[in-house]
Design a protein around this motif. Structure first.
Motif, short mmCIF file in Angstrom:
data_model
loop_
_atom_site.label_atom_id
_atom_site.label_comp_id
_atom_site.label_asym_id
_atom_site.label_seq_id
_atom_site.Cartn_x
_atom_site.Cartn_y
_atom_site.Cartn_z
N TYR A 187 109.14 -115.47 26.69
CA TYR A 187 107.85 -114.96 27.18
C TYR A 187 107.00 -114.53 25.99
N ARG A 188 105.89 -115.24 25.78
CA ARG A 188 104.96 -114.92 24.70
C ARG A 188 103.56 -114.92 25.30
N GLY A 189 103.09 -113.73 25.65
CA GLY A 189 101.93 -113.65 26.50
C GLY A 189 100.69 -113.03 25.86
N ALA A 190 99.57 -113.30 26.52
CA ALA A 190 98.31 -112.63 26.23
C ALA A 190 97.67 -112.30 27.56
N MET A 191 97.16 -111.08 27.68
CA MET A 191 96.50 -110.66 28.91
C MET A 191 95.00 -110.56 28.69
N LEU A 192 94.24 -111.06 29.66
CA LEU A 192 92.79 -110.91 29.65
C LEU A 192 92.37 -110.16 30.90
N MET A 430 92.17 -102.04 21.00
CA MET A 430 92.12 -100.87 20.14
C MET A 430 91.31 -101.19 18.88
N LYS A 431 90.54 -100.23 18.43
CA LYS A 431 89.74 -100.41 17.22
C LYS A 431 90.65 -100.67 16.02
N TRP A 478 92.01 -105.38 27.12
CA TRP A 478 91.22 -104.71 28.15
C TRP A 478 89.75 -104.81 27.74
N THR A 479 88.86 -104.84 28.76
CA THR A 479 87.49 -105.26 28.45
C THR A 479 86.41 -104.24 28.81
#
Length: 545
Positions: A187-192, A430-431, A478-479
């Protein structure tokens, strides 16, 4: 891990070209010279780092007469070949016909050969082998996914200008030798997050293409939250048009029809990513509560919400209608999601009592199982009773309290699988530092070295989580402050490639001092792709990026 000497002898070859590369005094990679003073990229100078690299003499040169020859399942191999041709044709100007290889495995012709060979040992479901030399390049894999990942490696070994959409001068060369590569984690994920701000199908597809370059294989879509409901549900028709009509700051929002969602799923599948949809509950549900008054305990619908505070909303746990709602939503979403997982959130349920939370999550998990999907949730799900096979996504910090970590560990020891997405390591919103314009800093600032310099295998070991329970990593975005694709790119790059490497590459290759050299070499490629990435001062980026 920073500054440690890699233990895998093969990883030392990552900074070597075929018989000619060495580390310079400043730590930069010296590449093998090519014709007309050009440089050929060292065979292992890619991201993620390959598992094994064996340089050899000779170069592969792509010529105008080259073909892309496919063997094995003609349809599946041809799909990968057609994708590769689409990448290479604009910049090279070459025809690169995709043809079925009838030469029974013979080399020749400066061709690129894609071989699907199910009997290939040791490559697993996503691994590949690349062999490069004067007679051509051969990519071998057991599965189309492995072949596709091999194409990403070949792509990175070619000059960065290959990414441009107009004809470039070349030459198009690859160092000689072989790479044998398999992922560390499945599992190698990215969340939008498309709920705080909505992103169109085209915008999501663009991100998918960027994820594929770094061998990400899971796209987690956060489809509902207080600020917006983003997927059409036929049995609750007001959810999307009304609940999706706004976003953070009061924009017009938006939502996906089922056909549009299916388009995203199909596009992701063509890049060998699985879509993981998330409907967050019982909290983060104001958009649903505003759409249907009967979902509220008092029968009164709250107004639509455009702020950024969390934890104030909750589905009404005692009401039967709540579970009819949950059943309908999960049933419809499961029916249009071919992937294995359905994420039900479960975080920040501050307006739900613990007893109600446990009751709700137990019932919601049963519904996910009823419709044939594997339960996934944020790690707070471990405060209930995770069902067999459930996956908990850990988003705590380095210094998250012992009691919370112990709860996760107890679940892991009972069979719950863990995906790691620590907020102060892998959260892409995160900044970078206090001067970063976009993003937030509630988990601290996260520079490129901090997002890379941790080991998923041992991250929760001190809390008692066995390394065998960890199935992978994820980079959530997170947006609240993210509105455009340029915003996505500024926050995802260059941190996303490092998290992808943590998920793919052997732990023994993880070393910040060598990684930052390979990351710097990605700069021209990102620039050629039009990605306006953050130029971290910790990385010695080439002058032309």
């Amino acid at each position: 891990m920073s500054g440690t000497v890699p233990r895998l002898a093969g990883s030392l070859l990552l900074v070597l070209a075929a018989g000619a590369s060495a580390l310079g005094a400043a730590g930069s990679v010296q590449a093998q010279p090519g014709p007309r003073g050009t440089a050929v990229r060292p065979l292992g100078q890619i991201v993620p780092a390959p598992a094994q690299v064996s340089p050899a003499g000779g170069l592969f040169t792509l010529t105008p007469s080259a073909r892309i020859r496919v063997t094995g399942d003609p349809r599946e191999a041809r799909q990968v070949g057609t994708y590769l041709a689409g990448l290479l044709r604009p910049s090279t100007g070459y025809a690169l016909p995709v043809v079925e290889d009838r030469g029974h495995g013979t080399k020749g012709g400066h061709d690129i050969r894609l071989a699907l060979t199910p009997a290939s040992g040791g490559l697993g479901t996503e691994g590949y082998r690349l062999d490069s030399g004067p007679d051509g390049v051969t990519l071998t894999a057991r599965t189309p996914a492995g072949l596709f990942h091999g194409v990403q490696t070949l792509r990175q070994l070619l000059p960065a200008s290959v990414e441009k959409r107009t004809r470039q001068s070349g030459p198009w060369q690859v160092a000689g030798g072989s790479i044998t590569d398999v992922p560390r984690y499945a599992y190698r994920g990215a969340m939008l997050d498309v709920s705080r701000h909505f992103f169109t199908v085209a915008q999501v597809e663009k991100y998918i293409d960027q994820l594929a370059l770094y061998k990400i294989n899971e796209l987690h879509l956060h489809l509902s939250d207080d600020q917006g409901w983003r997927i059409a549900i036929a049995s609750w028709p007001r959810l999307a048009p009304y609940g999706g009509s706004t976003e953070v700051g009061g924009g017009t929002g938006g939502y996906y029809t089922k056909a549009q969602y299916a388009q995203i799923v199909a596009y992701a599948a063509s890049r060998h990513l699985e879509v993981v949809p998330e409907i967050d509950m019982p909290s983060h549900t104001n958009a649903a509560l505003a759409s249907y008054a009967r979902l509220n305990c008092d029968g009164v619908a709250p107004p639509l919400y455009t702020g950024t505070e969390v934890g104030f909303s909750s589905l009404c746990v005692p009401k039967d209608v709540t579970y009819a709602f949950v059943d309908d939503v999960i049933r419809e979403l499961a029916a249009i999601t071919p992937g294995r997982y359905l994420h039900i959130g479960g975080d920040e349920a501050q307006s739900t009592s613990q007893a109600d939370y446990v009751s709700f999550m137990n019932r919601a998990q049963a519904v996910v199982q009823k419709y044939g999907k594997t339960v996934m949730g944020w790690h707070q799900i471990t405060s209930a009773t995770p069902v067999a096979g459930a996956v908990a996504e850990y988003w705590g910090y380095d210094d998250t309290g012992a009691a919370e970590r112990a709860q996760v560990a107890a679940a892991a020891k009972n069979g719950t699988r863990i995906v790691l997405a620590p907020a102060d390591r892998s959260y892409l919103d995160m900044k970078y530092d206090e001067n970063t314009e976009l993003g937030q800093d509630w988990a601290g600032t996260v520079e490129v070295n901090r997002s890379y310099d941790w080991d998923p295998g041992t991250y929760l070991a001190g809390a008692g989580v066995p390394s065998s329970a960890v199935i992978g990593v994820e980079a959530p975005l997170w947006t609240e402050t993210i509105v455009t694709n340029d915003d996505i790119e500024a926050m995802a790059f260059p941190r996303l490639p490092g998290i992808a490497e943590l998920g793919w590459s052997p732990e023994s290759t993880h070393d910040w001092n060598t990684y930052k050299v390979r990351l710097a070499a990605q700069g021209p490629r990102l620039t050629a792709l039009g990605i306006d990435f953050y130029h971290s001062p910790l990385v010695d980026w080439p002058a032309d990026t």
